[in-house]
Design a protein around this motif. Structure first.
Motif, PDB file in Angstrom:
ATOM      1  N   LYS A   1     -52.440 -26.484  69.732  1.00  0.00           N
ATOM      2  CA  LYS A   1     -51.596 -26.529  68.421  1.00  0.00           C
ATOM      3  C   LYS A   1     -51.106 -25.207  68.189  1.00  0.00           C
ATOM      4  O   LYS A   1     -49.890 -25.069  67.635  1.00  0.00           O
ATOM      5  CB  LYS A   1     -52.315 -27.118  67.595  1.00  0.00           C
ATOM      6  N   VAL A   2     -51.705 -24.254  68.174  1.00  0.00           N
ATOM      7  CA  VAL A   2     -51.243 -22.745  67.811  1.00  0.00           C
ATOM      8  C   VAL A   2     -50.007 -22.383  68.752  1.00  0.00           C
ATOM      9  O   VAL A   2     -49.204 -21.757  68.123  1.00  0.00           O
ATOM     10  CB  VAL A   2     -52.485 -21.742  67.917  1.00  0.00           C
ATOM     11  N   ILE A   3     -50.314 -22.710  70.304  1.00  0.00           N
ATOM     12  CA  ILE A   3     -49.325 -22.331  71.011  1.00  0.00           C
ATOM     13  C   ILE A   3     -48.192 -23.423  70.594  1.00  0.00           C
ATOM     14  O   ILE A   3     -46.915 -22.769  70.688  1.00  0.00           O
ATOM     15  CB  ILE A   3     -49.562 -22.696  72.484  1.00  0.00           C
ATOM     16  N   ARG A   4     -48.202 -24.482  70.300  1.00  0.00           N
ATOM     17  CA  ARG A   4     -46.944 -25.463  69.811  1.00  0.00           C
ATOM     18  C   ARG A   4     -46.218 -24.683  68.693  1.00  0.00           C
ATOM     19  O   ARG A   4     -45.053 -24.940  68.660  1.00  0.00           O
ATOM     20  CB  ARG A   4     -47.355 -26.618  69.688  1.00  0.00           C
ATOM     21  N   THR A   5     -46.838 -24.164  67.964  1.00  0.00           N
ATOM     22  CA  THR A   5     -46.170 -23.586  66.509  1.00  0.00           C
ATOM     23  C   THR A   5     -45.129 -22.363  67.064  1.00  0.00           C
ATOM     24  O   THR A   5     -44.360 -22.002  66.383  1.00  0.00           O
ATOM     25  CB  THR A   5     -47.221 -22.866  65.695  1.00  0.00           C
ATOM     26  N   ASP A   6     -45.316 -21.905  68.499  1.00  0.00           N
ATOM     27  CA  ASP A   6     -44.603 -20.630  68.723  1.00  0.00           C
ATOM     28  C   ASP A   6     -43.482 -21.224  69.642  1.00  0.00           C
ATOM     29  O   ASP A   6     -43.977 -21.521  70.939  1.00  0.00           O
ATOM     30  CB  ASP A   6     -45.311 -19.612  69.358  1.00  0.00           C
ATOM     31  N   GLY A   7     -42.252 -21.461  69.251  1.00  0.00           N
ATOM     32  CA  GLY A   7     -41.418 -22.088  70.213  1.00  0.00           C
ATOM     33  C   GLY A   7     -41.210 -21.197  71.499  1.00  0.00           C
ATOM     34  O   GLY A   7     -40.996 -21.819  72.489  1.00  0.00           O
ATOM     35  N   LEU A   8     -41.048 -20.208  71.396  1.00  0.00           N
ATOM     36  CA  LEU A   8     -40.864 -19.162  72.535  1.00  0.00           C
ATOM     37  C   LEU A   8     -42.145 -19.484  73.503  1.00  0.00           C
ATOM     38  O   LEU A   8     -41.899 -19.504  74.903  1.00  0.00           O
ATOM     39  CB  LEU A   8     -40.609 -17.829  72.290  1.00  0.00           C
ATOM     40  N   SER A   9     -43.075 -19.393  73.221  1.00  0.00           N
ATOM     41  CA  SER A   9     -44.627 -19.797  74.281  1.00  0.00           C
ATOM     42  C   SER A   9     -44.117 -20.942  74.706  1.00  0.00           C
ATOM     43  O   SER A   9     -44.637 -21.129  75.989  1.00  0.00           O
ATOM     44  CB  SER A   9     -45.819 -19.659  73.344  1.00  0.00           C
ATOM     45  N   LEU A  10     -44.022 -22.096  73.749  1.00  0.00           N
ATOM     46  CA  LEU A  10     -43.822 -23.565  74.442  1.00  0.00           C
ATOM     47  C   LEU A  10     -42.744 -23.426  75.567  1.00  0.00           C
ATOM     48  O   LEU A  10     -42.786 -23.968  76.555  1.00  0.00           O
ATOM     49  CB  LEU A  10     -43.545 -24.450  73.253  1.00  0.00           C
TER      50      LEU A  10
END
Length: 409
Positions: free
Chosen positions: A210-219
């Motif tokens: 969920k934390v990764i999903r909030t970061d568009g660049l990481s996704l």
């Protein structure tokens, strides 16, 4: 570089020497002594499967952390490597099965240790030292791989595979001694907002996702990693075929092209770590990711489209440079972008996707190889990455995708 970074770097470097030496020698040993090619595929699975399971190891590293997890995992690797030395010459089904299981266990422990080191780095090493640490580590790893390609197989002339396995065991012992002197707590100190042992692993993994999903660049980075699988699979698996069967060149050219990849990777990691970081801080890591994967696709396309051996050699050198850029910038970005409490599981998500990408890409290329000539595999995989990288990293209004931490490397 601080004491923690120095000890971690030297310990990792020493263990890599034995690890890469033994892995390369084992592939050559089994290729020359066994008449069952599928065993090599099982060996590749034993090497890659622990990376796919890395997601769970990241949660474990977040919960335990500290020096205890690092030291215990590397000493366990030393013991298991001694067991490999006893079983590796047994070419019966039972002996081969035991060896494969032990090698897979070594990979599991390596994944645990790597995630634990990521947790330590995020807690005790500054952002400046992280980039330097990652760059030096990657350059040494590339140098070790370069040397292994030349010397590992030939070392079987004067050393047995058991001797090399014992040398690998010794490298883990030395690394374990160095890790003992790390000036960090034995276990990670839980913060007030963490409830490690009251929650399931699945909930912790979901939280990290969920934390990764909030970061568009990481996704988007995860997406392009998935799409880069065919390109990396075709480059690693079919360059030899392209050189020998299509271009009718000697094996010397294959050795040269592989060596140039390692030279490019080692040089870029050693000399370019600070450059990558400066560019990322000024323009953002999005530019680095975009250009990196774009030129990776162009390289794969060129190796299939142009029937010139020197094109393949130059492209392999460029691929090494691009891989160094990924391996320096991406970990530094991840370590700087997420809370320390979940850094292990966040890094493990990327490790799992990267390992899964290699498996998926290899499977896709195995199917496509039955339908298309090898040059078209390079062309198709390259075009996929050339088209997808701009689509993923550039918004419809011709703006680069960014995140609140896109300059934190």
């Amino acid at each position: 570089m601080g004491v923690i970074a120095r000890l971690t770097w030297f310990a990792k470097w020493i263990s890599l020497i034995g690890d890469v030496w033994f892995a390369t020698a084992l592939i050559w040993y089994w290729s020359s002594t066994l008449h069952q090619p599928y065993i090599l595929s099982l060996l590749g699975l034993a090497f890659s499967l622990p990376g796919i399971l890395s997601l769970f190891f990241g949660v474990f590293a977040d919960r335990v952390g500290g020096k205890l997890l690092i030291v215990s995992s590397v000493w366990a690797q030393a013991l298991i490597c001694a067991g490999v030395a006893l079983a590796v010459t047994d070419r019966s089904r039972v002996g081969l099965s035991i060896t494969l299981v032990l090698i897979g266990t070594l990979g599991v422990l390596e994944a645990i240790r790597s995630n634990a080191i990521s947790v330590v780095m995020s807690s005790f090493i500054s952002a400046d030292l992280r980039a330097q640490f990652i760059g030096l580590l990657h350059s040494v790893q590339s140098g070790i791989q370069l040397a292994a390609r030349f010397f590992a197989a030939s070392s079987l002339i004067w050393l047995s595979i058991q001797d090399i396995a014992l040398i690998d065991c010794l490298s883990f012992v030395i690394a374990g001694i160095l890790y003992i002197f790390l000036p960090v707590p034995l276990r990670k100190l839980p913060s007030s907002n963490e409830k490690y042992f009251r929650r399931s692993y699945v909930l912790d993994i979901i939280e990290g996702w969920k934390v990764i999903r909030t970061d568009g660049l990481s996704l988007r980075l995860l997406c392009v990693l998935l799409l880069s699988g065919p390109s990396m699979a075709v480059i690693s698996g079919y360059v030899a075929w392209r050189i020998e069967r299509n271009l009718h060149a000697s094996s010397w050219w294959y050795s040269l092209s592989i060596s140039m990849e390692m030279v490019g990777s080692m040089g870029a990691a050693l000399l370019g770590a600070k450059v990558f970081r400066r560019v990322a801080r000024r323009f953002g890591v999005t530019w680095i990711f975009l250009l990196d994967f774009l030129f990776m696709g162009i390289s794969a396309f060129a190796m299939g489209f142009f029937n010139r051996i020197w094109v393949i050699v130059l492209c392999m050198c460029l691929v090494g440079v691009l891989q160094a850029g990924q391996n320096v910038v991406a970990p530094a970005y991840v370590l700087a972008s997420y809370p320390k409490e979940i850094i292990g599981r966040a890094a493990a998500v990327f490790s799992t996707v990267e390992a899964g990408t290699q498996a998926i890409g290899s499977a896709c290329m195995a199917i496509c190889a039955k339908l298309l000539p090898v040059p078209w595999l390079f062309v198709g995989a390259g075009l996929l990455l050339v088209v997808s990288a701009p689509v993923i990293f550039i918004k419809l209004k011709i703006k680069l995708v960014t995140s609140p931490t896109y300059k934190n490397v």
